[in-house]
Design an enzyme around this catalytic site. Sequence first.
Site, mmCIF file in Angstrom:
data_model
loop_
_atom_site.group_PDB
_atom_site.id
_atom_site.type_symbol
_atom_site.label_atom_id
_atom_site.label_comp_id
_atom_site.label_asym_id
_atom_site.label_seq_id
_atom_site.Cartn_x
_atom_site.Cartn_y
_atom_site.Cartn_z
ATOM 1 N N MET A 35 0.840 -1.200 0.000
ATOM 2 C CA MET A 35 0.000 0.000 0.000
ATOM 3 C C MET A 35 0.880 1.256 0.000
ATOM 4 O O MET A 35 0.401 2.354 0.284
ATOM 5 C CB MET A 35 -0.933 -0.008 1.206
ATOM 6 C CG MET A 35 -1.920 -1.178 1.160
ATOM 7 S SD MET A 35 -3.429 -0.891 2.080
ATOM 8 C CE MET A 35 -2.790 -0.648 3.711
ATOM 9 N N GLY A 36 2.163 1.080 -0.263
ATOM 10 C CA GLY A 36 3.051 2.243 -0.364
ATOM 11 C C GLY A 36 3.550 2.716 0.991
ATOM 12 O O GLY A 36 3.482 1.986 1.980
ATOM 13 N N HIS A 42 9.065 -3.489 3.535
ATOM 14 C CA HIS A 42 8.699 -3.661 2.120
ATOM 15 C C HIS A 42 9.932 -3.932 1.252
ATOM 16 O O HIS A 42 9.923 -4.820 0.401
ATOM 17 C CB HIS A 42 8.039 -2.389 1.584
ATOM 18 C CG HIS A 42 6.759 -2.004 2.254
ATOM 19 N ND1 HIS A 42 6.626 -0.837 2.969
ATOM 20 C CD2 HIS A 42 5.549 -2.620 2.301
ATOM 21 C CE1 HIS A 42 5.387 -0.745 3.428
ATOM 22 N NE2 HIS A 42 4.716 -1.805 3.046
ATOM 23 N N GLY A 152 4.616 -10.533 3.766
ATOM 24 C CA GLY A 152 5.360 -10.462 5.019
ATOM 25 C C GLY A 152 4.665 -11.229 6.146
ATOM 26 O O GLY A 152 3.442 -11.184 6.274
ATOM 27 N N ASP A 155 2.012 -9.688 8.752
ATOM 28 C CA ASP A 155 0.556 -9.831 8.660
ATOM 29 C C ASP A 155 0.231 -11.323 8.552
ATOM 30 O O ASP A 155 -0.092 -11.838 7.482
ATOM 31 C CB ASP A 155 0.041 -9.038 7.452
ATOM 32 C CG ASP A 155 0.360 -7.558 7.595
ATOM 33 O OD1 ASP A 155 -0.348 -6.880 8.352
ATOM 34 O OD2 ASP A 155 1.348 -7.090 6.990
ATOM 35 N N GLN A 158 -3.115 -12.490 7.201
ATOM 36 C CA GLN A 158 -3.203 -12.221 5.757
ATOM 37 C C GLN A 158 -2.547 -13.362 4.975
ATOM 38 O O GLN A 158 -3.084 -13.829 3.972
ATOM 39 C CB GLN A 158 -2.510 -10.894 5.456
ATOM 40 C CG GLN A 158 -2.420 -10.544 3.992
ATOM 41 C CD GLN A 158 -2.007 -9.093 3.803
ATOM 42 O OE1 GLN A 158 -2.832 -8.200 3.884
ATOM 43 N NE2 GLN A 158 -0.733 -8.858 3.562
ATOM 44 N N SER A 191 3.960 1.123 8.131
ATOM 45 C CA SER A 191 3.661 2.484 7.656
ATOM 46 C C SER A 191 2.895 3.246 8.730
ATOM 47 O O SER A 191 2.955 4.469 8.800
ATOM 48 C CB SER A 191 2.838 2.423 6.377
ATOM 49 O OG SER A 191 3.478 1.594 5.431
#
Length: 315
Positions: A35-36, A42, A152, A155, A158, A191
């Site tokens: 998501m930047g 990341h 990753g 999470d 996820q 983030s």
Amino acid sequence: MPTTSPIVEQSPAAMQRRADAWRASGKRIAFVPTMGALHEGHTTLMQNARRDADVLVASVFVNPTQFGPGEDFEKYPRVLEQDLVRAGEAGVDCVFAPAPAVMYPAGYATYVHVEGITAVLEGAARPGHFRGVATVVTKLLNIVKPHVVYFGQKDAQQVAVITRMMGDLNIDTTLIVVPTVREPDGLAMSSRNAYLSVQQRREAPVLYRALQLGEQRIRQHAQQRREAPVLYRALQLGEQRIRQHAPAAADVIQEMRALIGSASSGVIDYISIADAESLQELHGPVPDGAVLISLAVRFGTTRLIDNILIPRTRS
Ligand code: AMP
């Protein structure tokens, strides 16, 4: 190695044409969805993926369908120019950065729902979150057409949801999981750490300390069992005794709560000790199978998550 700016694609059709051309020329495509607001977590995924691919694609897309009402979709950091530099440095060849209206045009009606494992932990705390995640990951895989995709361990749920979804839907992409990258004081990079006040940032490493405490309690017991092989062999009773003394998940969680409570102003959303595959909560004695210790804690309006996975074979 000199770094070059990645190609930027904003249209799914153009990205698909590019992926088709790569595939037609026999190139192996690796993909890192994000998501930047890229950080070292990341870029570690990207560096790992780089080694495994002829072409490396990353996506930068703040996916609206995985945010609930009142969550931080609007204020989520968006810094594409900076992300392109970081992605280039990490070896990314192409960044797919679509607008929300391109991914979800008027009349959009299709969602992917993974049953069961989305009902607990983050799924229970954030209804609809994994429906959004599963949907966007399916779309991204159809657009980027990677041979291998990187996620990753940060999470953990996820990973479990996407693994299940890719298996169930026969998605022909290999999933690779990369360990959580942490700040020197143990805080998992995120983030969302940027939202923390100075004081909250000072307190936040207690999350990882609490997870380590839980891990230690559970591993300690396994150690005791291993140190008593004679009991295993000679006396079934001995094993039984030791099993009886396996730390109860509820007690371990209580200790973790006390640590977080004593060292921070964080408000605990949940602390969970669960079977690592089904994500079903354990309450009584922790068995020797793979266990996921995970937590979510709020610092003001900032919600942080973290986890430690204890594999089946404990040392
Ligand atoms: P996000 O941009 O938060 O959606 O994350 C994109 C990918 O980076 C996901 O697969 C995350 O699990 C992964 N990721 C985020 N933070 C970390 C971290 N600290 N260590 C490892 N992977 C991470």
